[in-house]
Design a protein around this motif. Structure first.
Motif, PDB file in Angstrom:
ATOM      1  N   TYR A 152       0.618  -1.038  -0.063  1.00  0.00           N
ATOM      2  CA  TYR A 152      -0.151   0.132   0.036  1.00  0.00           C
ATOM      3  C   TYR A 152       0.820   1.370   0.167  1.00  0.00           C
ATOM      4  O   TYR A 152       0.219   2.412   0.093  1.00  0.00           O
ATOM      5  N   ALA A 153       2.174   1.086  -0.035  1.00  0.00           N
ATOM      6  CA  ALA A 153       3.146   2.307   0.256  1.00  0.00           C
ATOM      7  C   ALA A 153       2.888   3.274  -0.977  1.00  0.00           C
ATOM      8  O   ALA A 153       2.988   4.446  -0.821  1.00  0.00           O
ATOM      9  N   LEU A 154       3.020   2.682  -2.173  1.00  0.00           N
ATOM     10  CA  LEU A 154       2.991   3.531  -3.344  1.00  0.00           C
ATOM     11  C   LEU A 154       1.748   4.053  -3.637  1.00  0.00           C
ATOM     12  O   LEU A 154       1.906   5.565  -3.907  1.00  0.00           O
ATOM     13  N   PRO A 155       0.664   3.600  -3.590  1.00  0.00           N
ATOM     14  CA  PRO A 155      -0.828   4.294  -3.563  1.00  0.00           C
ATOM     15  C   PRO A 155      -0.869   5.343  -2.379  1.00  0.00           C
ATOM     16  O   PRO A 155      -1.280   6.503  -2.929  1.00  0.00           O
ATOM     17  N   ALA A 156      -0.490   5.106  -1.362  1.00  0.00           N
ATOM     18  CA  ALA A 156      -0.443   6.127  -0.236  1.00  0.00           C
ATOM     19  C   ALA A 156       0.387   7.072  -0.472  1.00  0.00           C
ATOM     20  O   ALA A 156      -0.087   8.119  -0.472  1.00  0.00           O
ATOM     21  N   TYR A 157       1.620   6.838  -0.990  1.00  0.00           N
ATOM     22  CA  TYR A 157       2.277   7.822  -1.300  1.00  0.00           C
ATOM     23  C   TYR A 157       2.085   8.965  -2.236  1.00  0.00           C
ATOM     24  O   TYR A 157       2.183  10.091  -2.161  1.00  0.00           O
ATOM     25  N   TYR A 158       1.285   8.403  -3.390  1.00  0.00           N
ATOM     26  CA  TYR A 158       0.719   9.195  -4.483  1.00  0.00           C
ATOM     27  C   TYR A 158      -0.626   9.832  -4.015  1.00  0.00           C
ATOM     28  O   TYR A 158      -1.094  10.362  -4.879  1.00  0.00           O
ATOM     29  N   ILE A 159      -0.906   9.757  -2.874  1.00  0.00           N
ATOM     30  CA  ILE A 159      -1.979  10.701  -2.346  1.00  0.00           C
ATOM     31  C   ILE A 159      -1.267  11.605  -1.434  1.00  0.00           C
ATOM     32  O   ILE A 159      -1.595  12.852  -1.659  1.00  0.00           O
ATOM     33  N   VAL A 160      -0.287  11.402  -0.557  1.00  0.00           N
ATOM     34  CA  VAL A 160       0.287  12.215   0.495  1.00  0.00           C
ATOM     35  C   VAL A 160       1.307  13.247  -0.247  1.00  0.00           C
ATOM     36  O   VAL A 160       1.216  14.289  -0.108  1.00  0.00           O
ATOM     37  N   ALA A 161       1.993  12.633  -1.202  1.00  0.00           N
ATOM     38  CA  ALA A 161       3.089  13.726  -1.743  1.00  0.00           C
ATOM     39  C   ALA A 161       2.313  14.707  -2.624  1.00  0.00           C
ATOM     40  O   ALA A 161       2.580  15.809  -2.535  1.00  0.00           O
ATOM     41  N   PRO A 162       1.374  14.337  -3.547  1.00  0.00           N
ATOM     42  CA  PRO A 162       0.739  15.419  -4.418  1.00  0.00           C
ATOM     43  C   PRO A 162      -0.127  16.328  -3.650  1.00  0.00           C
ATOM     44  O   PRO A 162      -0.223  17.495  -3.768  1.00  0.00           O
TER      45      PRO A 162
END
Length: 495
Positions: free
Chosen positions: A309-319
């Motif tokens: 889940y790290a990648l999809p979560a990252y591409y919510i938090v970072a943007p």
């Protein structure tokens, strides 16, 4: 000249201390190398006059016994770090021509310790990218070529692609990079160099153009683990101007390189064996395991169940954080201004012309996930997942001292190869993002060559603020790997 540009940071330091060479001689060799390597497009701004001034000042300090840890060593700076009086663009048209009136804390620390600035390095716009193709100033080229004889231009990785390319091509002894989701480690892997992302809070973010404030972290990009330890010691330190900077003493990172990992436990996370992983990645990973086992480390299996889940979560938090941070670029105070009939129209015109496609994409995603009705469903949930990822690592470190994984899921790919597929591009960070989400230190070390003759890196992830163990294990792995390969254009030169 190539003799001087092939030195490691540590070797150059020792030769300067022994008065075998001067900083001016070393700097002149690197200024010439920067000019010769312009086809790689690694630099946005070259500062040869400033470099030679700094080198002369360094040579004058040394006889007085005032030499710092980086004294007289020519390095280059990612164009995300504000440098007083020197253009700082973050790879974007919207900041083209911006000359800060202040110095970032990290670069100020380096200049305090005697380092010499060769110039500012190209990067993905606002650090958003994994290939260094989103820069307003054009794509950076990797100095490596495939061994099949094809002359395809390859990406150096991103966003610190200019840094990785410059260090691999011997244009700079070392360079600064920043890592939000893998932007030091992944380009280090693609270019066959060492890159360390320290623990979040170890290096000040003050004066570093922000992408995602809870993830961004500065770190060094070098050709050896020892060089990374030396440079990190200069870059790190508490900064009262940065509220996320951690007030901890900076250890002697170089002293940690004892070469002895007997009794240390190295965790191998089963979740990192992803579907469709190329055989060469699995092979180099197994080789790394064998090297550390032979050196006396104990190999243990660990589980990081929320890795997927790290990648999809990252591409919510970072943007989301990028959307908030980039709101300051409005054409009013600094940077580009495109006139309009109304204030709103001026904002719209400026941002439409000033930001590139990838930045616009991420700002729109971020604005969406922060909007009313979606904040809880996306951003808040992603933050909860982030907590679970950090807890996974916490649990794993009850059984091991460091975690060993591949750095990237492939070798460097050709420029334009994944350009039209944002998802394929985002997957480049699949192995690096979890450590970023947990704020942990991670290093990439060149471990061998893939079937196409291009570098492959291995990643070590450590406990918070335990860069010493990460560097120690990395040093042993580097020695075992014995990686001496160089880009084809440099291979004919004496090492």
């Amino acid at each position: 000249m190539s003799e001087l540009t092939n030195l490691t940071l540590a070797d150059a330091r020792d030769k300067l201390a022994a008065k075998e060479i001067t900083s001016v001689e070393l700097t002149e060799a690197h200024v010439a190398a920067v000019e010769a390597g312009r086809s790689l497009n690694a630099f946005v701004t070259e500062t040869p006059e400033k470099a030679l001034e700094m080198a002369e000042a360094s040579d004058a300090r040394r006889p007085k016994g005032e030499a710092g840890a980086m004294e007289g060593l020519p390095i280059a700076i990612k164009d995300l770090f504000c440098t007083e009086g020197v253009q700082t663009t973050a790879g974007s048209h919207i900041l083209e021509g911006f000359k800060p009136t202040y110095e970032s804390t990290v670069t100020a620390n380096l200049w305090r310790d005697g380092a010499v600035m060769l110039g500012k390095l190209n990067m993905d716009e606002f650090a958003m990218g994994s290939a260094n193709i989103t820069s307003h100033f054009g794509a950076v080229k990797n100095p490596w070529k495939r061994s099949d004889g094809s002359n395809a231009e390859l990406v150096p990785g991103g966003s610190s692609g200019g840094s990785a390319s410059a260090v691999a091509a011997r244009m700079a002894l070392a360079a600064t990079g920043t890592d939000t989701g893998g932007s030091i480690r992944q380009p280090a892997s693609f270019c066959g160099i060492v890159g360390i992302k320290p623990t979040y809070g170890r290096c000040s973010r003050w004066g570093v153009v922000a992408f995602a404030s809870s993830l961004d972290q500065a770190g060094p990009m070098t050709r050896t683990v020892r060089d990374a330890a030396i440079m990190l010691g200069s870059m790190a330190g508490f900064d009262p101007k940065d509220s996320t900077s951690v007030d901890r003493e900076v250890p002697d990172f170089e002293a940690a390189l004892t070469g002895d990992v007997r009794g240390l436990k190295v965790g191998i996370p089963r979740e990192y064996r992803i579907d469709g992983m190329p055989a060469e990645i699995d092979r180099v990973w197994q080789q790394g395991i064998d090297w550390l086992k032979d050196a006396g480390a104990e190999i243990v299996d660990v589980s990081l169940p929320h890795t997927r889940y790290a990648l999809p979560a990252y591409y919510i938090v970072a943007p989301a954080e990028a959307s908030s941070n980039l709101a300051r670029y409005d054409g009013v105070r600094y940077g580009l201004r495109v006139p309009g009939k109304t204030l709103n129209e001026m904002y719209e015109n400026t941002r439409a012309e000033g930001f590139g496609q990838e930045v616009k994409r991420r700002v729109m995603i971020g604005t969406y996930v922060l909007s009313a009705g979606y904040y809880d469903a996306y951003y808040l949930k992603a933050q909860k997942v982030r907590t679970l990822i950090a807890k996974d690592f916490e649990e794993a470190y009850r059984q091991c001292d460091v975690v060993l994984t591949p750095t990237a899921p492939s070798t460097a790919f050709a420029i334009g190869e994944k350009q039209d597929d944002p998802i394929a591009m985002y997957l480049n960070d699949v192995f690096t993002v979890p450590a970023s989400m947990a704020g942990l230190p991670g290093i990439s070390v060149p471990a061998g060559l893939g079937d196409d003759g291009l570098p492959l890196g291995l990643q070590l992830i450590g406990r918070p603020f335990d860069e010493e163990t990460v560097l120690k294990v990395a040093g042993v792995m580097e020695t075992a790997a014995g990686f001496t390969a160089r880009p084809a254009a440099l291979a004919a030169e004496p090492a």
